[in-house]
Design a protein around this motif. Structure first.
Motif, PDB file in Angstrom:
ATOM      1  N   MET A  35     -12.365  15.616 -11.528  1.00 58.89           N
ATOM      2  CA  MET A  35     -10.933  15.624 -11.851  1.00 58.89           C
ATOM      3  C   MET A  35     -10.186  14.660 -10.933  1.00 58.89           C
ATOM      4  SD  MET A  35      -9.949  19.581 -12.468  1.00 58.89           S
ATOM      5  CE  MET A  35     -11.246  20.681 -12.948  1.00 58.89           C
ATOM      6  N   GLY A  36     -10.606  14.602  -9.687  1.00 59.42           N
ATOM      7  CA  GLY A  36      -9.997  13.669  -8.736  1.00 59.42           C
ATOM      8  C   GLY A  36     -10.212  12.225  -9.128  1.00 59.42           C
ATOM      9  N   LEU A  37     -11.402  11.925  -9.637  1.00 55.85           N
ATOM     10  CA  LEU A  37     -11.685  10.576 -10.114  1.00 55.85           C
ATOM     11  C   LEU A  37     -10.741  10.221 -11.271  1.00 55.85           C
ATOM     12  CD1 LEU A  37     -13.555   8.069  -9.941  1.00 55.85           C
ATOM     13  CD2 LEU A  37     -15.026   9.218 -11.619  1.00 55.85           C
ATOM     14  N   LEU A  38     -10.586  11.158 -12.204  1.00 50.41           N
ATOM     15  CA  LEU A  38      -9.680  10.938 -13.339  1.00 50.41           C
ATOM     16  C   LEU A  38      -8.228  10.842 -12.881  1.00 50.41           C
ATOM     17  CD1 LEU A  38     -11.307  13.357 -15.938  1.00 50.41           C
ATOM     18  CD2 LEU A  38     -11.452  10.844 -15.889  1.00 50.41           C
ATOM     19  N   TYR A  39      -7.855  11.694 -11.939  1.00 50.81           N
ATOM     20  CA  TYR A  39      -6.498  11.653 -11.393  1.00 50.81           C
ATOM     21  C   TYR A  39      -6.238  10.299 -10.732  1.00 50.81           C
ATOM     22  CZ  TYR A  39      -2.387  12.977  -8.655  1.00 50.81           C
ATOM     23  OH  TYR A  39      -1.137  13.033  -8.096  1.00 50.81           O
ATOM     24  N   GLY A  40      -7.217   9.831  -9.996  1.00 51.33           N
ATOM     25  CA  GLY A  40      -7.096   8.512  -9.369  1.00 51.33           C
ATOM     26  C   GLY A  40      -6.917   7.421 -10.408  1.00 51.33           C
ATOM     27  N   HIS A  41      -7.694   7.518 -11.488  1.00 50.49           N
ATOM     28  CA  HIS A  41      -7.639   6.489 -12.531  1.00 50.49           C
ATOM     29  C   HIS A  41      -6.323   6.525 -13.316  1.00 50.49           C
ATOM     30  CE1 HIS A  41      -9.062   3.709 -15.580  1.00 50.49           C
ATOM     31  NE2 HIS A  41      -8.712   4.580 -16.518  1.00 50.49           N
ATOM     32  N   PHE A  42      -5.908   7.718 -13.701  1.00 48.06           N
ATOM     33  CA  PHE A  42      -4.755   7.828 -14.600  1.00 48.06           C
ATOM     34  C   PHE A  42      -3.407   7.989 -13.897  1.00 48.06           C
ATOM     35  CE2 PHE A  42      -8.253   9.139 -17.445  1.00 48.06           C
ATOM     36  CZ  PHE A  42      -8.072   8.171 -18.435  1.00 48.06           C
ATOM     37  N   VAL A  43      -3.424   8.383 -12.625  1.00 47.73           N
ATOM     38  CA  VAL A  43      -2.154   8.627 -11.924  1.00 47.73           C
ATOM     39  C   VAL A  43      -1.993   7.724 -10.702  1.00 47.73           C
ATOM     40  CG1 VAL A  43      -0.735  10.344 -10.728  1.00 47.73           C
ATOM     41  CG2 VAL A  43      -2.055  11.018 -12.749  1.00 47.73           C
ATOM     42  N   LEU A  44      -2.959   7.762  -9.802  1.00 47.89           N
ATOM     43  CA  LEU A  44      -2.777   7.082  -8.515  1.00 47.89           C
ATOM     44  C   LEU A  44      -2.780   5.560  -8.602  1.00 47.89           C
ATOM     45  CD1 LEU A  44      -4.813   9.328  -6.048  1.00 47.89           C
ATOM     46  CD2 LEU A  44      -2.358   9.347  -6.543  1.00 47.89           C
ATOM     47  N   ILE A  45      -3.513   5.014  -9.544  1.00 43.61           N
ATOM     48  CA  ILE A  45      -3.538   3.554  -9.665  1.00 43.61           C
ATOM     49  C   ILE A  45      -2.132   3.012  -9.942  1.00 43.61           C
ATOM     50  CG2 ILE A  45      -4.312   1.657 -11.153  1.00 43.61           C
ATOM     51  CD1 ILE A  45      -7.037   3.029 -11.289  1.00 43.61           C
ATOM     52  N   ASP A  46      -1.368   3.759 -10.720  1.00 43.64           N
ATOM     53  CA  ASP A  46       0.008   3.335 -11.037  1.00 43.64           C
ATOM     54  C   ASP A  46       1.025   3.816 -10.006  1.00 43.64           C
ATOM     55  OD1 ASP A  46      -0.812   2.035 -13.367  1.00 43.64           O
ATOM     56  OD2 ASP A  46      -0.707   3.891 -14.533  1.00 43.64           O
ATOM     57  N   ASN A  47       0.626   4.732  -9.145  1.00 40.81           N
ATOM     58  CA  ASN A  47       1.490   5.273  -8.088  1.00 40.81           C
ATOM     59  C   ASN A  47       0.705   5.219  -6.785  1.00 40.81           C
ATOM     60  OD1 ASN A  47       3.710   6.445  -9.874  1.00 40.81           O
ATOM     61  ND2 ASN A  47       1.869   7.361 -10.745  1.00 40.81           N
ATOM     62  N   ILE A  48       0.528   4.036  -6.270  1.00 42.95           N
ATOM     63  CA  ILE A  48      -0.385   3.799  -5.139  1.00 42.95           C
ATOM     64  C   ILE A  48      -0.044   4.706  -3.962  1.00 42.95           C
ATOM     65  CG2 ILE A  48      -1.171   2.063  -3.489  1.00 42.95           C
ATOM     66  CD1 ILE A  48      -0.710  -0.019  -5.710  1.00 42.95           C
ATOM     67  N   PRO A  49      -1.037   5.509  -3.526  1.00 44.29           N
ATOM     68  CA  PRO A  49      -0.791   6.415  -2.404  1.00 44.29           C
ATOM     69  C   PRO A  49      -0.607   5.655  -1.087  1.00 44.29           C
ATOM     70  CG  PRO A  49      -3.061   6.618  -3.197  1.00 44.29           C
ATOM     71  CD  PRO A  49      -2.378   5.644  -4.085  1.00 44.29           C
ATOM     72  N   ASN A  50       0.050   6.300  -0.172  1.00 38.99           N
ATOM     73  CA  ASN A  50       0.322   5.721   1.141  1.00 38.99           C
ATOM     74  C   ASN A  50      -0.884   5.956   2.056  1.00 38.99           C
ATOM     75  OD1 ASN A  50       1.621   4.536   3.278  1.00 38.99           O
ATOM     76  ND2 ASN A  50       2.755   6.363   3.834  1.00 38.99           N
ATOM     77  N   TRP A  51      -1.983   5.305   1.748  1.00 44.27           N
ATOM     78  CA  TRP A  51      -3.198   5.371   2.535  1.00 44.27           C
ATOM     79  C   TRP A  51      -3.319   4.082   3.337  1.00 44.27           C
ATOM     80  CZ3 TRP A  51      -7.004   6.658  -2.064  1.00 44.27           C
ATOM     81  CH2 TRP A  51      -6.756   7.959  -2.524  1.00 44.27           C
ATOM     82  N   HIS A  52      -4.217   4.093   4.289  1.00 43.01           N
ATOM     83  CA  HIS A  52      -4.551   2.859   5.001  1.00 43.01           C
ATOM     84  C   HIS A  52      -5.583   2.112   4.153  1.00 43.01           C
ATOM     85  CE1 HIS A  52      -5.565   0.028   8.127  1.00 43.01           C
ATOM     86  NE2 HIS A  52      -6.834   0.313   7.906  1.00 43.01           N
ATOM     87  N   TYR A  53      -5.278   0.883   3.805  1.00 43.04           N
ATOM     88  CA  TYR A  53      -6.185   0.071   2.999  1.00 43.04           C
ATOM     89  C   TYR A  53      -6.689  -1.096   3.833  1.00 43.04           C
ATOM     90  CZ  TYR A  53      -4.124   2.631  -0.861  1.00 43.04           C
ATOM     91  OH  TYR A  53      -3.694   3.633  -1.676  1.00 43.04           O
ATOM     92  N   PRO A  54      -7.964  -1.438   3.677  1.00 42.93           N
ATOM     93  CA  PRO A  54      -8.468  -2.626   4.360  1.00 42.93           C
ATOM     94  C   PRO A  54      -7.698  -3.862   3.906  1.00 42.93           C
ATOM     95  CG  PRO A  54     -10.272  -1.326   3.410  1.00 42.93           C
ATOM     96  CD  PRO A  54      -8.998  -0.751   2.892  1.00 42.93           C
ATOM     97  N   GLY A  55      -7.405  -4.747   4.827  1.00 43.98           N
ATOM     98  CA  GLY A  55      -6.654  -5.954   4.502  1.00 43.98           C
ATOM     99  C   GLY A  55      -7.405  -6.902   3.586  1.00 43.98           C
ATOM    100  N   ASN A  56      -8.735  -6.799   3.587  1.00 48.14           N
ATOM    101  CA  ASN A  56      -9.544  -7.701   2.778  1.00 48.14           C
ATOM    102  C   ASN A  56     -10.033  -7.037   1.483  1.00 48.14           C
ATOM    103  OD1 ASN A  56     -11.162  -5.923   4.183  1.00 48.14           O
ATOM    104  ND2 ASN A  56     -12.713  -7.431   4.746  1.00 48.14           N
ATOM    105  N   LEU A  57      -9.328  -6.002   1.047  1.00 49.51           N
ATOM    106  CA  LEU A  57      -9.697  -5.265  -0.160  1.00 49.51           C
ATOM    107  C   LEU A  57      -9.460  -6.123  -1.406  1.00 49.51           C
ATOM    108  CD1 LEU A  57     -10.675  -2.496  -1.157  1.00 49.51           C
ATOM    109  CD2 LEU A  57      -8.282  -1.779  -1.239  1.00 49.51           C
ATOM    110  N   ILE A  58     -10.447  -6.172  -2.278  1.00 54.01           N
ATOM    111  CA  ILE A  58     -10.350  -6.958  -3.510  1.00 54.01           C
ATOM    112  C   ILE A  58     -10.020  -6.060  -4.706  1.00 54.01           C
ATOM    113  CG2 ILE A  58     -11.646  -8.416  -5.135  1.00 54.01           C
ATOM    114  CD1 ILE A  58     -13.257  -9.373  -2.616  1.00 54.01           C
ATOM    115  N   ASP A  59     -10.736  -4.934  -4.859  1.00 55.45           N
ATOM    116  CA  ASP A  59     -10.558  -4.051  -6.015  1.00 55.45           C
ATOM    117  C   ASP A  59      -9.910  -2.742  -5.573  1.00 55.45           C
ATOM    118  OD1 ASP A  59     -10.706  -2.501  -8.299  1.00 55.45           O
ATOM    119  OD2 ASP A  59     -12.833  -2.873  -8.664  1.00 55.45           O
ATOM    120  N   MET A  60      -8.582  -2.762  -5.461  1.00 59.69           N
ATOM    121  CA  MET A  60      -7.859  -1.593  -4.993  1.00 59.69           C
ATOM    122  C   MET A  60      -7.965  -0.416  -5.962  1.00 59.69           C
ATOM    123  SD  MET A  60      -3.925  -1.074  -3.767  1.00 59.69           S
ATOM    124  CE  MET A  60      -4.142  -1.899  -2.209  1.00 59.69           C
TER     125      MET A  60
END
Length: 192
Positions: free
Chosen positions: A126-151
């Motif tokens: 469910m978390g994977l689906l939530y990430g796909h359908f919700v979080l991708i469009d509402n990017i969470p305030n996480w620490h992301y690597p600066g060299n990230l290609i596929d967010m």
């Protein structure tokens, strides 16, 4: 004495199952986002210091490439979850002491552990689906690597990981209820 030995055995089994669950879970999530590991998890767990690979990035933006990345993913999975299995095993093991004998305690608690794992997996999906359908469009305030290609895939995997831990604790609650109900049913069937 038998129940005490059963308790110890159940705690050991739960720790192993927790580690195996993490290893398999992380193999799935690595398939979805290699960067989640090469730019985050391998660094978090210091896998580069194990002599399994090298940092091809910089000190500020590391990227750990392993000679056998699936092996490294397995190590990360075990290290990230064996302790959750230990925690769950201790709780379910102690709850299992309510059963009439060591044999019943073992059978019901193993089923309780399986229930916990299934719920953790379901909630993780469910978390994977939530990430796909919700979080991708509402990017969470996480620490992301600066060299990230596929967010997008990084976020989906992060969401699955977070939900899986939540699922473990939801599963634990369900397993406790299951174990208590089984004990009550056993007592009723025995005429107590």
């Amino acid at each position: 004495m038998k129940k005490f030995l059963t308790l110890l055995l159940l705690i050991l089994i739960a720790s192993i199952l927790g580690g195996v669950y993490g290893m398999l879970h992380d193999q799935i999530t690595y398939t979805i986002s290699e960067e989640y590991y090469t730019k985050f998890k391998f660094i978090q767990f210091g896998i580069d210091s194990w002599g399994l690979g090298n940092n091809i990035g910089t000190d500020l933006q590391p990227e750990i490439i392993l000679r056998n990345p699936r092996f490294g993913v397995g190590i990360v999975g075990v290290l990230a979850t064996w302790w959750v299995g230990l925690f769950i095993g201790i709780i379910l093991g102690f709850v299992g002491l309510i059963h009439k004998n060591a044999s019943q305690m073992f059978r019901v608690t193993i089923k309780s552990l399986a229930l916990t794992l299934l719920i953790a997996l379901a909630v993780g999906c469910m978390g994977l689906l939530y990430g796909h359908f919700v979080l991708i469009d509402n990017i969470p305030n996480w620490h992301y690597p600066g060299n990230l290609i596929d967010m997008d895939h990084f976020i989906m995997v992060g969401s699955m990981h977070n939900f899986s831990y939540l699922g473990g604790f939801i599963g634990l609650a369900a397993a406790i209820v299951y174990s208590i109900r089984k004990a009550k049913t056993q007592n009723i069937s025995l005429g107590r």
